[in-house]
Enzyme design. Structure first.
Site, PDB file in Angstrom:
ATOM      1  N   LYS B  69       8.062  -1.626   1.069  1.00  0.00           N
ATOM      2  CA  LYS B  69       8.864  -3.214   1.020  1.00  0.00           C
ATOM      3  C   LYS B  69       8.792  -3.872   2.363  1.00  0.00           C
ATOM      4  O   LYS B  69       9.448  -3.137   3.000  1.00  0.00           O
ATOM      5  CB  LYS B  69      10.426  -2.802  -0.407  1.00  0.00           C
ATOM      6  CG  LYS B  69      11.000  -3.985  -0.597  1.00  0.00           C
ATOM      7  CD  LYS B  69      12.503  -3.848  -1.334  1.00  0.00           C
ATOM      8  CE  LYS B  69      13.626  -4.532  -1.720  1.00  0.00           C
ATOM      9  NZ  LYS B  69      14.744  -4.373  -2.067  1.00  0.00           N
ATOM     10  N   SER B 144      15.772  -5.920  -6.900  1.00  0.00           N
ATOM     11  CA  SER B 144      14.546  -6.138  -6.252  1.00  0.00           C
ATOM     12  C   SER B 144      13.255  -6.154  -5.578  1.00  0.00           C
ATOM     13  O   SER B 144      12.349  -6.805  -5.219  1.00  0.00           O
ATOM     14  CB  SER B 144      15.152  -6.991  -5.152  1.00  0.00           C
ATOM     15  OG  SER B 144      15.472  -6.060  -3.778  1.00  0.00           O
ATOM     16  N   SER B 168      17.770  -2.043  -7.012  1.00  0.00           N
ATOM     17  CA  SER B 168      16.861  -2.701  -6.255  1.00  0.00           C
ATOM     18  C   SER B 168      15.757  -1.831  -6.844  1.00  0.00           C
ATOM     19  O   SER B 168      14.299  -2.171  -6.447  1.00  0.00           O
ATOM     20  CB  SER B 168      16.981  -3.700  -5.349  1.00  0.00           C
ATOM     21  OG  SER B 168      17.377  -4.294  -5.298  1.00  0.00           O
TER      22      SER B 168
END
Lengths: 95, 481
Positions: B69, B144, B168
């Site tokens: 990420k 997310s 997330s």
């Protein structure tokens, strides 16, 4: 809790953010909706409960005070918008 | 073995082949890079692709490719947090997890798209455009860590690193039909993770199955002197034939109330039935503080974000105006106003409101009291049970564009994941069915540092089912968008 444009503008200033007029209206509506929901916590009578800031029980957890290299100055400066060979250059602070 | 079949294997299976020398690391990387190329346009899962970043290191994960990420710092590789303000930021050091994975021989293939500063539940607040769900490119991949879940679901990487502050990792895993674990708070070092809510943030892996997650987590977890909240933590990869016979599983009544869609209820209760069939003992319990978790979470997380994101001034790093007629304050306010997107501004303002004079006790302190009661609720249940099971999200992936205009509705959709972060517990989302053709996840929650136990329980479930091996149809990601 009454959320109005004045309070929104005050919080924006605290946050270091400038909102355009239209954004200010939208943000006031958004904050009103979300903070209105947060007010559901008012129903709880929990003043006697101690606030829990952290799930871990560690207190003053420290590592050994050993000398070790830090990030070289040149590397630290690499992402600065304005710099000299040795320093970050900031905009003027006074005047 | 042809390239297409390599990208259909789990990380655990690839690891076995690599270890035996049946395939080479270069072959595996090439196959996944080719899949990234094929599917990036449709999914927008990546922000940066690192072609040819091949470290020839022998280790427990030797040759296994992955992606991280874009809020996890990578030395010399742009790390944007999907924000305009960090759109040209190149870290000068690696996060501990990146160092650990490199030391294990894993190969970084790129940086993954996400909600800006990990603030969002749909990966639509990214400065680099929304992530699209490989199962239906008209739908969100969740957030997310939407890029992480979408990349694994689309076969672009065998595992990915996400971060989880309020769901997330788990919620996008649920929406994309993959397995993802948020480790116990303190199990994985946060050094180099760009901070959102420091008392809640954890890095964790996303993969097809629990064994692959365990393999990746075993190389990442453990104490790190650069993060004083990290602790010793050993992860065991579930053995073949692992059993959950006799394990006690709690079902919280509050998590199956009206807000839950019928399809998700059916899938999760189906998983419960399977676990019972495998010998687990399941009982209903009460978790009365669950209903207050969203309010408490958004106060605490926003307050921490307001403090953490005050560092972005555009002076030392980040996008900056170069107008010399402006003074310091004017430059900072302009950099922040132009650099942050709407959702980030909203949360910074919520946080500064909750921390400001006159409101601190009524909001921030009260939220910390709710957190204490919630942790007590969980401790009471875990005195008598090994696991808790509940849905990961109230529904399946929403259509793109559906969620952005109503922040409160988006926050409420996190109701099943945020309580776990507040209590610092480990939790895993595993695929347990389809609802109208879209994946649904069940969430297994464990005691603090029982990460290996929930991975073992999930492996036992996955040994008996095949929901985790279902894949989006190839055509879904070939649509021109």
């Amino acid at each position: 809790m009454e959320i109005n444009r004045e309070l929104t503008a005050h919080i924006a200033a605290l946050s270091g953010i400038r909102l355009a007029e239209a954004e200010l209206d939208q943000m006031t509506r958004d904050l009103r909706s979300v903070i209105g929901y947060m007010d559901t916590l008012e129903a709880l009578d929990i003043a006697s409960v101690a606030p829990m800031s952290h799930v871990q029980e560690r207190v003053n957890y420290t590592r050994e005070d050993a000398v070790r290299p830090s990030i070289p100055r040149g590397d630290v400066l690499v992402n600065a918008a304005r710099k000299t060979d040795e320093y970050v250059v900031t905009p003027k602070t006074f005047g | 073995m042809n390239k297409a079949s390599l990208t259909e294997l789990t990380a655990f299976e690839l690891h076995g082949l690599l270890k035996n020398g049946d395939i080479s690391a270069d072959e595996v990387s090439a196959a996944f890079l080719s899949e990234i190329k094929n599917k990036q346009t449709a999914t927008n899962a990546f922000i940066t692709v690192c072609e040819g970043a091949a470290d020839a290191v022998n280790g427990t994960l030797a040759g296994l490719p992955y992606a991280a990420k874009d809020n996890i710092s990578t030395k010399g590789i742009r790390t944007t947090c999907a924000s305009r303000i960090l759109s040209d930021y190149v870290p000068v050091y690696d996060a501990t997890v990146i160092e650990n994975l490199r030391g294990s021989g894993a190969r970084l293939l790129g940086k993954l798209n996400m909600d800006e500063f990990a603030m969002g539940s749909t990966s639509e607040t990214s400065y680099f455009g929304a992530v699209r769900n490989p199962w239906d490119v008209g739908r969100s991949a969740g957030g997310s860590s939407g890029g992480a879940a979408a990349a694994v679901a689309a076969g672009m990487v065998p595992f990915a690193l996400g971060s989880d502050t309020g769901g997330s990792i788990r919620q996008p895993s649920s929406f994309c039909g993959v397995t993802g674990i948020k480790p116990t708070y303190g199990a994985v070092s946060r050094y180099g993770l760009i901070a959102y809510g420091s008392s809640l943030d954890q890095i964790g892996p996303v993969a097809r199955d629990a064994r692959s997650c365990a393999l990746a987590l075993s190389a990442m977890a453990g104490e790190d002197l650069r993060d004083g909240t990290s602790e010793k933590c050993e992860i065991t990869v579930p053995a073949e034939g692992v059993s959950i016979k006799g394990k006690r599983i709690a079902l919280p009544k509050e998590a199956f109330a009206d807000a839950l869609s019928a399809g998700v209820r059916e899938c999760v209760l189906g998983a419960v039935k399977t676990l019972e069939g495998l010998g687990a003992v399941v009982e209903w319990v009460r978790l009365p503080m669950l209903e207050y978790a969203v309010a408490a979470y958004y106060i605490i997380a926003s307050a921490e974000a307001a403090s953490n994101l005050s560092r972005y001034d555009g002076i030392r790093y980040g996008v900056s105006v170069l107008d010399k007629s402006l003074n310091l304050d004017e430059v900072i306010v302009r950099n922040r106003s132009e650099g942050f997107g709407r959702e980030v501004k909203r949360r910074l303002m919520l946080g500064n409101f909750a921390l400001s004079a006159g409101y601190y006790d009524a909001y921030y302190n009260k939220a910390l009291r709710v957190k204490a009661l919630l942790a007590q609720d969980f401790a009471r249940v875990f005195a008598d049970f090994d696991f808790i099971i509940m849905p990961t999200a109230p529904g399946a992936a929403p259509k793109l564009g559906e969620s952005l205009d109503d922040p409160l509705a988006m926050y409420l959709s996190d109701a099943y994941t945020v309580p776990i972060n507040l209590a610092g517990l480990p939790a895993l989302s595993m695929p347990c069915g389809l609802m109208d053709g879209m994946p649904v996840g069940a969430q297994l929650i464990g005691k603090r540092f029982a990460d290996s136990d929930i991975l073992a329980a999930a492996a036992a479930y996955q040994d008996a089912t095949d929901f985790h091996m279902k894949k989006p149809s190839a055509g879904a990601t070939e649509v021109n968008v």
